[in-house]
Design an enzyme around this catalytic site. Structure first.
Site, mmCIF file in Angstrom:
data_model
loop_
_atom_site.group_PDB
_atom_site.id
_atom_site.type_symbol
_atom_site.label_atom_id
_atom_site.label_comp_id
_atom_site.label_asym_id
_atom_site.label_seq_id
_atom_site.Cartn_x
_atom_site.Cartn_y
_atom_site.Cartn_z
ATOM 1 N N PHE B 129 0.887 -1.155 0.000
ATOM 2 C CA PHE B 129 0.000 0.000 0.000
ATOM 3 C C PHE B 129 0.931 1.213 0.000
ATOM 4 C CE2 PHE B 129 -2.547 3.292 2.134
ATOM 5 C CZ PHE B 129 -3.669 3.263 1.330
ATOM 6 N N ASP B 198 3.114 -4.863 8.597
ATOM 7 C CA ASP B 198 1.898 -4.053 8.535
ATOM 8 C C ASP B 198 0.714 -5.023 8.524
ATOM 9 O OD1 ASP B 198 -0.373 -2.684 7.657
ATOM 10 O OD2 ASP B 198 0.811 -1.256 6.479
ATOM 11 N N TYR B 223 -9.617 0.456 11.782
ATOM 12 C CA TYR B 223 -10.936 0.785 11.226
ATOM 13 C C TYR B 223 -11.423 -0.210 10.183
ATOM 14 C CZ TYR B 223 -7.605 3.415 8.313
ATOM 15 O OH TYR B 223 -6.528 3.796 7.572
ATOM 16 N N LYS B 224 -10.655 -1.244 9.939
ATOM 17 C CA LYS B 224 -11.097 -2.261 8.983
ATOM 18 C C LYS B 224 -11.771 -3.402 9.764
ATOM 19 C CE LYS B 224 -7.262 -0.986 5.922
ATOM 20 N NZ LYS B 224 -7.990 -0.310 4.851
ATOM 21 N N ARG B 372 -12.737 -4.861 -5.542
ATOM 22 C CA ARG B 372 -12.251 -5.441 -4.299
ATOM 23 C C ARG B 372 -13.421 -5.698 -3.366
ATOM 24 N NH1 ARG B 372 -8.089 -2.600 -0.108
ATOM 25 N NH2 ARG B 372 -10.011 -1.470 0.304
#
Lengths: 398, 398
Positions: B129, B198, B223-224, B372
């Site tokens: 990312f 990560d 937050y995922k 996705r």
């Protein structure tokens, strides 16, 4: 001269900001006085409803769509523009996000990079709130600079062709002393160095005039006089003329020219957005946005006038009520050197503050011997001030 | 084999996590399927009430006293300990705060410093990312290291006596590929370098085993799959054995051994607290704490089993409903290489995703041609999966 209670009533009756008090949640106990708004501002009445909407509707119902539909993505610059008039900045120069410490780091490293070759010294306010000093030390270490602590009034003499950046506090966190931002900024500029101001203890309490005085970079928190809530995000000001040269040490994806391009090469965005790092903290950020609405229609000059009147009156009441010699004010008498707090040096200050808090008069204790009282013109009245001084005298006599 | 609808019902009936769905606020429209929990997790039902209490009572009534009385000050480590079992960490090694990007910076600079003299190369996942790559570049620049992007499976061959630190993603944000954390961590350690993982796309979706596999440092967002809310604070894991050597580039006052001593000399605290920087963001942090309560009684192994069953079933339904050749899965078939999402390459992916969202099937589009879909085992059922695949087929045919 009439007694303090009578004078307080008269001053309250004449207060042009008096109506603002109703926009805050305050203790309804008669004897409670909150004098710690310079540490954590009181809750504006509009905040709980807004936060509930953000949580239940924006997050709970719209979910991911809120990044665009509820304006989450653009919040850091939008809220920055809401803060801008309070610190004398034109729009487009302030971005909200991260903590003050993280913003000090961005600002200082970027400042050293802007200053250019041959400048390898960072001057830092020797009396600073510690975090600024720790972060400045780290910035110096990582940029190969030397850190030199200097008292603010000795900065002009300490500036040289080696000076890259100067980190100063507008108002001293401990004594409440207001430093000469226009004069020091001009001196730093004249020496070819970059100025970085920490506005934590001034923004929302007095005029700052960032644009007017040609400040280069500035940072500040939003949970003191701006009432954003506990740990609400800080902000970073970068003078428009320096945007293209602002080279952040924290170039997260949110500061990219094309954040959703997911490109492996970093290319900084244009303008204040360069100060962003990662995903902004939306709940705290939008609570802050709601809190800033209390500033609608408020002139910073009126806030400053009332702030000085409040601190003057407090010192007057202390002189009247407290036995001479029992406390010593560390806060300058001259208006041009005074922020919006009063610091009293006092034996057993820690214990005295505990007893004040028990009585509902909430200030804070700063190691080793300081009683610190913050005066927040939007929600404090003169009767509060008179009462606080009277309770202080009682505690000191008791 | 029965039709997908019947199979979905059977799988839902057997789902040991099925009851967890009631702990989230979800769309009550029958045709809505939220497949973007890998970007922003759904709202847990317990969060709004908690946030209201934090705002109205803790901030509004107790104000500054809440730093001690409401446990604000200790929240970063307390909530870190709540995340710890989800990533296989013993207590005392995780601190919550700041964004993922900021934590990547702390971790990488600290990793280079730990690695010691003569090691001047940082390896970074070439498919990362983007923010991790940008921040790694900054960390390399500031520590005088060289940054070398390497595909994760080529890391073992790229390691050398020059390698200081290796930054890897546990699950690839785009393809959903799960990388070999145990094997790569062992290789990094054998080379004498420091591993930084990560966990943004793995924590809360599958077992991580930080302690078991000897990971040195790790970061992740909340937050995922952890459902902490938009931009909720990230976390930093530092293996206990490395605490004394963790030398942060962001040594804010909150990480000081004696934060209220207001000392001008920096002395780092002991343990996970070293990862702190400035004042923690309380509203977002305590919303996250409430959100983490949905994990009570949940075994990560059960989450992983359901996650694989969900993605298997989705791929099965896609094969059944979508004309062959219309989409191509980028997500590995082998379970040991799959995270909790499915990425489908598809012509006009941007437009297709827009039409899916109009139909209530919410995934996301990743430039240039990827659809996705995230699978969140705590609140998704197999009927959701079947319906999403059917709507996808309809949109692709339409």
């Amino acid at each position: 001269m009439s007694d303090p209670e009578t004078r307080a009533k008269k001053l309250d009756a004449e207060d042009e900001l008096g109506a603002k008090r109703a926009e805050f949640v305050l203790d309804d106990r008669d004897d409670a006085v909150y004098l710690d708004g310079n540490s954590l501002g009181a809750l504006p009445v509009g905040v709980p409803g807004r936060v509930e909407d953000v949580v239940r509707r924006q997050w709970g119902e719209l979910r991911i769509r809120s990044w665009t539909e509820s304006g989450w993505w653009t919040a850091p610059e939008r809220i920055g523009d809401r803060i801008a008039p309070l610190v004398g900045a034109a729009p487009g120069q302030i971005v909200v996000g991260d903590s003050t410490s993280v913003n000090v780091f961005k600002a200082l490293v970027a400042a050293v990079r802007m200053a250019g070759d041959g400048r390898d010294e960072i001057l830092v306010d020797a009396t600073t709130f510690p975090t600024d000093g720790y972060i400045a030390e780290s910035a110096a270490r990582l940029t190969g600079s030397t850190l030199r602590p200097v008292a603010p009034d000795e900065v002009p003499a300490a500036l040289s062709g080696r000076t890259a950046a100067v980190l100063l506090n507008h108002v001293d966190y401990r004594t409440g002393r207001l430093h000469d931002l226009p004069g020091l900024t001009a001196a730093v500029r004249a020496a070819g160095a970059v100025s970085v101001w920490d506005l934590c203890h001034s923004a929302g309490a007095l005029p700052v005039g960032l644009d007017e005085h040609g400040v280069d970079l500035a940072v500040g928190c939003t949970y003191k006089y701006l009432n954003g809530g506990p740990g609400s995000p800080a902000y970073l000001y970068v003078r428009a003329g320096l945007h293209d040269r602002f080279d952040s040490p924290l170039p997260g994806w949110n500061s990219h020219a094309e954040p959703f391009g997911m490109r492996s090469e970093y290319e900084p965005g244009t303008g204040a957005v360069r100060g962003r790092v990662g995903t902004p903290d939306i709940l705290s950020m939008l609570a802050l946005e709601a809190a800033l609405e209390v500033w609608d229609g408020v002139r910073v000059e009126a806030v400053r006038a009332k702030s000085l009147a409040l601190t003057d009156f407090f010192l007057e009441c202390v002189r009247e009520y407290v036995p001479e010699g029992r406390v010593e004010s560390l806060t300058p008498v001259a208006h041009e050197e005074r922020g919006s707090q009063v610091a009293l040096r006092c034996a057993d200050a820690g214990e005295v503050m505990e007893r004040l808090i028990e009585r509902g008069v909430v200030g804070d204790f700063r190691h080793p011997d300081v009683l610190r009282f913050g005066f927040t013109p939007l929600y404090m009245g003169f009767t509060d001030v008179q009462r606080a001084a009277r309770v202080l005298a009682e505690v000191l006599e008791g």
